[in-house]
Motif scaffolding. Structure first.
Motif, short mmCIF file in Angstrom:
data_model
loop_
_atom_site.label_atom_id
_atom_site.label_comp_id
_atom_site.label_asym_id
_atom_site.label_seq_id
_atom_site.Cartn_x
_atom_site.Cartn_y
_atom_site.Cartn_z
N ASP A 8 95.47 36.46 38.05
CA ASP A 8 96.15 35.17 37.47
C ASP A 8 95.35 34.87 36.11
O ASP A 8 94.16 34.84 35.92
CB ASP A 8 95.80 33.99 38.25
N ILE A 9 96.29 34.66 35.10
CA ILE A 9 95.80 34.80 33.77
C ILE A 9 96.55 33.50 32.87
O ILE A 9 97.78 33.27 33.16
CB ILE A 9 96.37 36.26 32.89
N GLU A 10 95.92 32.83 32.29
CA GLU A 10 96.43 31.73 31.39
C GLU A 10 97.04 32.02 30.19
O GLU A 10 96.81 33.22 29.51
CB GLU A 10 95.15 30.71 31.19
N LYS A 11 97.85 31.39 29.50
CA LYS A 11 98.42 31.70 28.49
C LYS A 11 97.46 31.78 27.39
O LYS A 11 96.47 30.73 27.20
CB LYS A 11 99.51 30.63 28.25
N GLY A 12 97.57 32.85 26.26
CA GLY A 12 96.65 32.80 25.27
C GLY A 12 95.35 33.47 25.70
O GLY A 12 94.32 33.37 24.57
N THR A 13 95.04 33.96 26.89
CA THR A 13 93.82 34.42 27.24
C THR A 13 93.70 35.92 26.61
O THR A 13 94.58 36.77 27.28
CB THR A 13 93.25 34.33 28.55
N GLU A 14 92.82 36.45 26.06
CA GLU A 14 92.90 37.60 25.43
C GLU A 14 92.50 38.61 26.98
O GLU A 14 91.26 38.33 27.35
CB GLU A 14 91.91 38.08 24.59
N SER A 15 93.16 39.62 27.09
CA SER A 15 92.72 40.62 28.33
C SER A 15 92.80 41.96 27.85
O SER A 15 93.44 42.47 26.79
CB SER A 15 93.72 40.23 29.56
N SER A 16 92.36 42.80 28.68
CA SER A 16 92.18 44.36 28.43
C SER A 16 92.19 44.91 29.81
O SER A 16 91.80 44.54 30.64
CB SER A 16 91.00 44.57 27.68
N THR A 25 97.55 39.76 24.68
CA THR A 25 97.20 38.15 24.84
C THR A 25 98.61 37.69 25.56
O THR A 25 99.68 37.58 24.91
CB THR A 25 97.00 37.45 23.51
N PRO A 26 98.57 37.28 26.87
CA PRO A 26 99.92 36.90 27.48
C PRO A 26 100.54 35.60 26.88
O PRO A 26 99.81 34.79 26.44
CB PRO A 26 99.22 36.46 28.90
N GLU A 27 101.82 35.60 26.70
CA GLU A 27 102.47 34.42 26.13
C GLU A 27 102.97 33.43 27.18
O GLU A 27 103.38 32.16 26.86
CB GLU A 27 103.64 34.66 25.36
N HIS A 28 102.60 33.78 28.52
CA HIS A 28 102.78 32.83 29.47
C HIS A 28 101.73 33.01 30.57
O HIS A 28 101.26 33.89 30.76
CB HIS A 28 104.42 33.16 30.20
N SER A 29 101.67 31.79 31.28
CA SER A 29 100.57 31.72 32.37
C SER A 29 101.52 32.14 33.61
O SER A 29 102.50 31.92 33.84
CB SER A 29 100.22 30.21 32.37
N GLY A 30 100.78 32.82 34.47
CA GLY A 30 101.09 33.27 35.74
C GLY A 30 100.30 34.36 36.47
O GLY A 30 99.28 34.74 35.98
N THR A 31 101.01 34.95 37.33
CA THR A 31 100.43 36.25 37.73
C THR A 31 100.81 37.70 37.33
O THR A 31 101.84 37.94 37.39
CB THR A 31 100.72 36.23 39.21
N TYR A 32 99.78 38.23 36.93
CA TYR A 32 99.94 39.56 36.20
C TYR A 32 99.63 40.93 37.27
O TYR A 32 98.58 40.72 37.96
CB TYR A 32 99.32 39.70 34.91
N VAL A 73 89.38 39.75 31.94
CA VAL A 73 90.33 38.71 31.41
C VAL A 73 89.40 37.63 30.73
O VAL A 73 88.33 37.27 31.22
CB VAL A 73 90.89 37.98 32.48
N GLY A 74 89.79 37.28 29.41
CA GLY A 74 89.10 36.25 28.53
C GLY A 74 87.86 36.73 28.15
O GLY A 74 87.17 38.00 28.32
N ASP A 75 87.23 35.98 27.32
CA ASP A 75 85.91 36.32 26.54
C ASP A 75 84.63 35.86 27.52
O ASP A 75 84.73 35.19 28.38
CB ASP A 75 85.59 35.48 25.17
N GLU A 76 83.94 36.77 27.36
CA GLU A 76 82.35 36.53 28.08
C GLU A 76 81.79 34.99 27.81
O GLU A 76 81.47 35.00 26.52
CB GLU A 76 81.52 37.58 27.93
N PRO A 77 81.32 34.35 28.63
CA PRO A 77 80.63 33.03 28.26
C PRO A 77 79.53 33.30 27.54
O PRO A 77 78.76 34.48 28.09
CB PRO A 77 80.77 32.34 29.79
N GLN A 78 78.97 32.38 26.80
CA GLN A 78 77.57 32.40 26.22
C GLN A 78 76.38 32.27 27.56
O GLN A 78 76.77 31.80 28.36
CB GLN A 78 77.54 31.26 25.33
N LEU A 79 75.33 32.84 27.04
CA LEU A 79 73.99 32.45 27.91
C LEU A 79 73.87 31.14 28.17
O LEU A 79 74.00 30.28 27.22
CB LEU A 79 72.95 33.25 27.18
N PRO A 80 73.41 30.87 29.34
CA PRO A 80 73.00 29.30 29.36
C PRO A 80 72.23 28.75 28.47
O PRO A 80 71.26 29.49 28.07
CB PRO A 80 72.29 29.23 30.90
#
Length: 209
Positions: free
Chosen positions: A44-52, A91-98, A120-127
């Protein structure tokens, strides 16, 4: 001295936590694909989320597989036919299941071992990093640098393990072929030797009138 120990403990906690985050942010696995079979994975990928997407055939057959990536509306985003390795960023243009599917339906006797990395998405920063408006401290900068270097080391180790697995499989296949060829030659030499002995024995045997 006590402050230094606390800093080292805090740094170790950040590194462990970053490793946990890195594991939960992506899908990375190696699976077996039987002959004449097809395997699909969903995300499941949200719209505009960079994926590889990255894949590689580790062992099996001619090291090739069919790959297809489809969006929520069944539109084809990426397709490869009989490829050993591939990488695709989108980068998906629509949200949904890929879904990404790997097909070995063209092969009737050889199964494949496939490595796939679906990020899917960028890696979050360290705490603690980025939670304040001032510049990062030297400890935070060092932690961020170590975290990035560890990620690079993990990527290098993964690809080196894949190359090692490929080389080992090819070496084992070559060793098996050489063994069978040697056994065939040995059997042929024995048959020829026994045949020559029988023929020579027949030459010197007394023939009945």
């Amino acid at each position: 001295m006590l402050n230094m120990e606390k800093r080292l403990v805090g740094l170790a906690f950040l590194l462990v936590w970053s490793a946990v985050i890195n594991v939960t942010c992506g899908v990375e696995l190696t699976f077996e694909l039987p002959d004449n079979a097809k395997e699909c994975f969903y995300e499941d990928i949200e719209k505009g989320t960079e994926s590889s997407l990255e894949f590689q055939v580790v062992t099996g057959g001619h090291y090739d597989v069919d790959v297809i990536l489809e969006g929520p509306s069944r539109q084809i985003l990426y397709r490869e036919i009989k490829q050993q390795y591939g990488q695709f960023q989108f980068t998906p243009e629509h949200s949904g299941t890929y879904q990404v599917c790997f097909s070995n339906e063209f092969s009737t006797f050889s199964h494949k071992l496939i490595y796939v990395d679906f990020q899917v998405g960028d890696e979050p920063q360290l705490p603690g990093v980025g939670e304040h408006f001032t510049a990062m401290t030297q400890m935070e900068s060092s932690s961020q640098k170590i975290h990035e270097d560890l990620n690079s080391v993990i990527d290098y180790q993964t690809h080196h393990r894949l190359r090692e697995a490929q080389g080992r499989k090819r070496a084992e296949d070559l060793n098996e072929r050489v063994l069978f060829w040697a056994m065939g030659e040995t059997l042929g030499i024995l048959v020829i030797a026994v045949g020559q002995v029988m023929i020579l024995k027949n030459f010197f045997a007394d023939k009945k009138k």
